[in-house]
Design a protein around this motif. Sequence first.
Motif, PDB file in Angstrom:
ATOM      1  N   PHE A 282       0.827  -1.206   0.000  1.00  0.00           N
ATOM      2  CA  PHE A 282       0.000   0.000   0.000  1.00  0.00           C
ATOM      3  C   PHE A 282       0.860   1.255   0.000  1.00  0.00           C
ATOM      4  N   ASP A 283       0.213   2.397  -0.253  1.00  0.00           N
ATOM      5  CA  ASP A 283       0.941   3.655  -0.396  1.00  0.00           C
ATOM      6  C   ASP A 283       1.493   4.176   0.916  1.00  0.00           C
ATOM      7  N   HIS A 284       0.866   3.836   2.023  1.00  0.00           N
ATOM      8  CA  HIS A 284       1.360   4.230   3.339  1.00  0.00           C
ATOM      9  C   HIS A 284       0.754   3.315   4.396  1.00  0.00           C
ATOM     10  N   ILE A 285       1.174   3.469   5.612  1.00  0.00           N
ATOM     11  CA  ILE A 285       0.671   2.636   6.704  1.00  0.00           C
ATOM     12  C   ILE A 285      -0.804   2.938   6.927  1.00  0.00           C
ATOM     13  N   ARG A 286      -1.605   1.874   6.994  1.00  0.00           N
ATOM     14  CA  ARG A 286      -3.047   2.014   7.157  1.00  0.00           C
ATOM     15  C   ARG A 286      -3.545   1.115   8.278  1.00  0.00           C
ATOM     16  N   ASN A 287      -4.727   1.447   8.767  1.00  0.00           N
ATOM     17  CA  ASN A 287      -5.393   0.630   9.783  1.00  0.00           C
ATOM     18  C   ASN A 287      -6.478  -0.172   9.072  1.00  0.00           C
ATOM     19  N   PHE A 288      -6.276  -1.477   8.908  1.00  0.00           N
ATOM     20  CA  PHE A 288      -7.138  -2.296   8.065  1.00  0.00           C
ATOM     21  C   PHE A 288      -8.294  -2.890   8.863  1.00  0.00           C
ATOM     22  N   VAL A 309      -7.899 -18.531   5.386  1.00  0.00           N
ATOM     23  CA  VAL A 309      -6.918 -17.531   4.987  1.00  0.00           C
ATOM     24  C   VAL A 309      -6.199 -17.035   6.239  1.00  0.00           C
ATOM     25  N   THR A 310      -4.871 -16.942   6.129  1.00  0.00           N
ATOM     26  CA  THR A 310      -4.047 -16.429   7.219  1.00  0.00           C
ATOM     27  C   THR A 310      -3.286 -15.227   6.702  1.00  0.00           C
ATOM     28  N   CYS A 311      -3.446 -14.065   7.357  1.00  0.00           N
ATOM     29  CA  CYS A 311      -2.851 -12.817   6.890  1.00  0.00           C
ATOM     30  C   CYS A 311      -1.809 -12.317   7.883  1.00  0.00           C
ATOM     31  N   TYR A 312      -0.606 -11.984   7.351  1.00  0.00           N
ATOM     32  CA  TYR A 312       0.477 -11.409   8.136  1.00  0.00           C
ATOM     33  C   TYR A 312       0.606  -9.930   7.771  1.00  0.00           C
ATOM     34  N   PHE A 313       1.144  -9.149   8.699  1.00  0.00           N
ATOM     35  CA  PHE A 313       1.184  -7.698   8.526  1.00  0.00           C
ATOM     36  C   PHE A 313       2.612  -7.181   8.711  1.00  0.00           C
ATOM     37  N   ARG A 314       2.944  -6.138   7.939  1.00  0.00           N
ATOM     38  CA  ARG A 314       4.293  -5.563   8.015  1.00  0.00           C
ATOM     39  C   ARG A 314       4.209  -4.050   7.871  1.00  0.00           C
ATOM     40  N   SER A 315       4.738  -3.349   8.859  1.00  0.00           N
ATOM     41  CA  SER A 315       4.823  -1.890   8.791  1.00  0.00           C
ATOM     42  C   SER A 315       6.235  -1.437   8.489  1.00  0.00           C
ATOM     43  N   TRP A 319       7.967  -9.072   8.880  1.00  0.00           N
ATOM     44  CA  TRP A 319       6.568  -9.466   9.073  1.00  0.00           C
ATOM     45  C   TRP A 319       6.293  -9.725  10.545  1.00  0.00           C
ATOM     46  N   GLU A 320       5.152  -9.251  11.026  1.00  0.00           N
ATOM     47  CA  GLU A 320       4.788  -9.476  12.420  1.00  0.00           C
ATOM     48  C   GLU A 320       4.450 -10.953  12.637  1.00  0.00           C
ATOM     49  N   ALA A 321       4.736 -11.430  13.856  1.00  0.00           N
ATOM     50  CA  ALA A 321       4.561 -12.858  14.145  1.00  0.00           C
ATOM     51  C   ALA A 321       3.114 -13.241  14.410  1.00  0.00           C
ATOM     52  N   ASP A 322       2.282 -12.265  14.724  1.00  0.00           N
ATOM     53  CA  ASP A 322       0.898 -12.555  15.111  1.00  0.00           C
ATOM     54  C   ASP A 322      -0.034 -12.358  13.921  1.00  0.00           C
ATOM     55  N   PRO A 323      -0.420 -13.412  13.204  1.00  0.00           N
ATOM     56  CA  PRO A 323      -1.291 -13.259  12.034  1.00  0.00           C
ATOM     57  C   PRO A 323      -2.771 -13.243  12.421  1.00  0.00           C
ATOM     58  N   VAL A 324      -3.612 -12.932  11.442  1.00  0.00           N
ATOM     59  CA  VAL A 324      -5.070 -13.033  11.589  1.00  0.00           C
ATOM     60  C   VAL A 324      -5.532 -14.199  10.722  1.00  0.00           C
ATOM     61  N   THR A 325      -6.277 -15.113  11.314  1.00  0.00           N
ATOM     62  CA  THR A 325      -6.769 -16.292  10.599  1.00  0.00           C
ATOM     63  C   THR A 325      -8.293 -16.260  10.537  1.00  0.00           C
ATOM     64  N   PHE A 326      -8.830 -16.618   9.365  1.00  0.00           N
ATOM     65  CA  PHE A 326     -10.281 -16.582   9.182  1.00  0.00           C
ATOM     66  C   PHE A 326     -10.715 -17.788   8.365  1.00  0.00           C
ATOM     67  N   ARG A 345      -9.428  -6.972  11.710  1.00  0.00           N
ATOM     68  CA  ARG A 345      -9.359  -6.630  13.131  1.00  0.00           C
ATOM     69  C   ARG A 345      -8.489  -5.402  13.423  1.00  0.00           C
ATOM     70  N   ASP A 346      -8.623  -4.375  12.566  1.00  0.00           N
ATOM     71  CA  ASP A 346      -7.952  -3.092  12.811  1.00  0.00           C
ATOM     72  C   ASP A 346      -6.434  -3.219  12.964  1.00  0.00           C
ATOM     73  N   ARG A 347      -5.830  -4.122  12.178  1.00  0.00           N
ATOM     74  CA  ARG A 347      -4.377  -4.267  12.217  1.00  0.00           C
ATOM     75  C   ARG A 347      -3.729  -3.172  11.383  1.00  0.00           C
ATOM     76  N   THR A 348      -2.597  -2.663  11.850  1.00  0.00           N
ATOM     77  CA  THR A 348      -1.881  -1.578  11.189  1.00  0.00           C
ATOM     78  C   THR A 348      -0.715  -2.146  10.387  1.00  0.00           C
ATOM     79  N   ALA A 349      -0.618  -1.734   9.129  1.00  0.00           N
ATOM     80  CA  ALA A 349       0.443  -2.259   8.275  1.00  0.00           C
ATOM     81  C   ALA A 349       0.547  -1.446   7.005  1.00  0.00           C
ATOM     82  N   ARG A 350       1.685  -1.626   6.310  1.00  0.00           N
ATOM     83  CA  ARG A 350       1.861  -1.074   4.966  1.00  0.00           C
ATOM     84  C   ARG A 350       1.816  -2.184   3.923  1.00  0.00           C
ATOM     85  N   SER A 351       2.080  -3.407   4.365  1.00  0.00           N
ATOM     86  CA  SER A 351       2.007  -4.566   3.480  1.00  0.00           C
ATOM     87  C   SER A 351       1.268  -5.690   4.192  1.00  0.00           C
TER      88      SER A 351
END
Length: 859
Positions: A282-288, A309-315, A319-326, A345-351
């Motif tokens: 993404f273009d900048h850090i966002r709260n997803f 689906v398991t999503c990892y976040f990186r600002s 990559w952060e160790a705590d993913p979101v799984t759905f 779940r309002d995770r903050t990341a740029r990727s």
Amino acid sequence: MEAFTPLRPHAKTHLVFLFFYPCLSVNPCVFTETCRYPLGMSSGQIQDEDISASSQWSESTAARFGRLDSDNGDGDGAWCPDIVSEPDDFREYLQVDLRSLHFITLVGTQGRHANGMGNEFAQRYRIKYSRDGKNWVGWRDRSGRQVIEGNKNAYDAVLKDLEPPIVAHFVRFMPITDPSMIVCMRVELYGCEWLDGLMSYSIPDGHQMIYRGLDVFFNDSVYDGTLAESRLTKGLGQLTDGTWGLDDFLHSHIHGVWPGYDYVGWSNKTFPKGYVEMIFDFDHIRNFTSMKVHCNNMVSRGVRVFRQVTCYFRSGSDWEADPVTFRPPGDDMSHGAHFVPVPLRDRTARSIKCRFHFGDQWMLFSEVAFQSGSAVYNTSLLSHKQGPPANTPPDDPTHKVDDSSTRILIGCLVAIIAILSTIIVIILWRQVWLKMLEKASRRLLDDELTARLAVQTQAFSLHHSSLSSVGGSTSMYERVYPLRADYQEPSRLIRKLPEFAQSSEHLGKLRQPGGSDSAPHYAEADIISLQESSDSSTYSITAVNMSLITGADSSMREFPREKLTFKEKLGEGQFGEVHLCEAEGLRDFLDEELSAEGNQESLLVAVKKLREDANKNARNDFLKEIRIMSRLRDPNIVRLLAVCVDKDPLCMITEYMENGDLNQFLVQCEFCPSCDFLFCSYTQLIGMAVQIASGMKYLSSLNFVHRDLATRNCLVGKNYTIKIADFGMSRNLYRGDYYRIQGRAVLPIRWMSWESILLGKFTMASDVWAFGVTLWEILTLCKEQPYSQLSDEQVIENTGEFFRNQGKQVYLPKPLCCPDGVYSDLMLSCWRRNAKERPSFQEIHTQLMESVAEQMGDA
């Protein structure tokens, strides 16, 4: 960096496809229908310093004069390069900096007029674009062609659709020259802001399926990045082009393409780990907040929605160790192609890196969209003349046509005038008969209003083969974009009902506030101003009788605008933009305690800002809304806190609740009889409905009609506090909840009463109808759009069944957690055909309070 366009299918495959499906020429791309607004070259909102060129013939033909339809008396009326280049030399270009990412669907060009003395134009041209200013991509159409046919003379504007559309920050127009001609250009770009902020995605290259001897290609054919080692990187393509695939992946919205064209897909045979990994930058850090993935689910051919689906976040760099799984609900796997909402779940990341696990042999995606809030910026809402080009221009670009179509256009206009004349005659002839019919129909009893959705859906299936049976299921999937406006106009459907010969007249009178200067049709903040109330004793919130408001509320004070700090753009309203801001010192300014969240020094608020180029009518309407809102005092109504009207842009400051809107709040919840945090009990859900009923009871006591009551228009605060607002329609997330009428007005038809849709009548009784739908949303945790199994056209046809009252009308089903008494005695009573027999909000509030008391007693 040139666009990657793997046009693989051979001629034999192409012909076989045409034999199977030769007639699909409808393009359902929503962005090309709703994002077609000038970005500011003609109006001057794109500043001179944002327009540059490789060269110029003279100072009077500099880049800043390359504005379509511009005739300000300066310069020679166009941009002209310094030298005449060869046809295959693309060094000369006119560049536009849009200052932010935009979704561009249309371009327009003209030649040089020079006050009638110029005759230079570009017969053909190419387009290059960039999202970062470094890597440039050459645009290609869906067949791989790069050259765009331009102008035939120096005066007429020629518009060309970009198929596929592009996401760009910078755009270059590169004329293809004839050595015997001097080339000059004036240009305009059309589209809207790219709110996703997605710069690129990286995915494995799509696979090929052999189905009954037919080659089916699932490659990303419009991807504008690079292909290396069977992986696509640094680009965007079909997953972000605004077009999603059909239930049958062999067919396509686009005419003349190969089977599987609309989807990017993979077989699990080449993924030993059992998942496909995608990376989104993404273009900048966002709260997803959420991600929505459009998936095919043709189980008979081995295609299913992803199992997990398991999503990892990186600002930063890691990559952060705590993913979101759905995991999607297993009982919804029988649906056709649909969007699957994935809470982030309002995770903050740029990727974001997501691993989609196979649910069957194949997994097919056609669209991915993200809902997020931007990171906090230290930017205040000060008056400014420079900035990104506005996305809500006054003129619709479709008024410009190619000169070759002038004769056809004139013929169409003559035909339309003849048709309208015939309609007027029919309306006048049937007017007396219609009034007698309405008067007689009001005496009909509502004996059969207890029909259930499961039974009536079967009746609808006999007439609509495309309608799926639902059996009371609670789907997690929803449509995030509206249908094309020309799919089938409601007036055409309503003409099928002889009882409503005047319906098209009512619909034709729908108008946009502010005339030609108002915002785009999907960006109206207040649906209540789309139609005049037919009941003279009621008043809409933004269109109150001026006799009720004589001057502004004396308690409404001017707040220093330099103390407002921008945090997030919530959407675009009727008057301008709606922002989430931080107001420094607002508590001390008001000298009172406020329930909203925040520290002692600052407070989160919503700020409605009037466009600086708004006309006089829009300005008066904005001030009128301020006067009205300043008088509303109820704990369940969003309160106007202060204003900024000392200078432009005019602003009103309202409350904003910590948990956002009720729809998104409930989507992330699960039903649990005795749980907290992301789980809701029945008592808590009914408590929310009680608060909404209380707020509506207050509005009805003042004879105010809301006209757009829904969970999207309710805000959630601490301890489940609910307040009614009107921001829902201003958010792109809810564009799919509104239906476009005759290309102009938009209406939330799935929440509207039959008389509002067919007769244009908005009363407190129609608000009661909408409350019944809102209560249904709450008790289903907003997991499904109302009447999700019906198309918009079938919803409108269903209103005709309510009018005829022959027992064929379809009702929303009873939610699983809803007691029989609440459904039969309250919900169904809100949807009675006779408006006078519907309960008042006072009665609704009392009944809900009794239901809460009964539940408390049982506990």
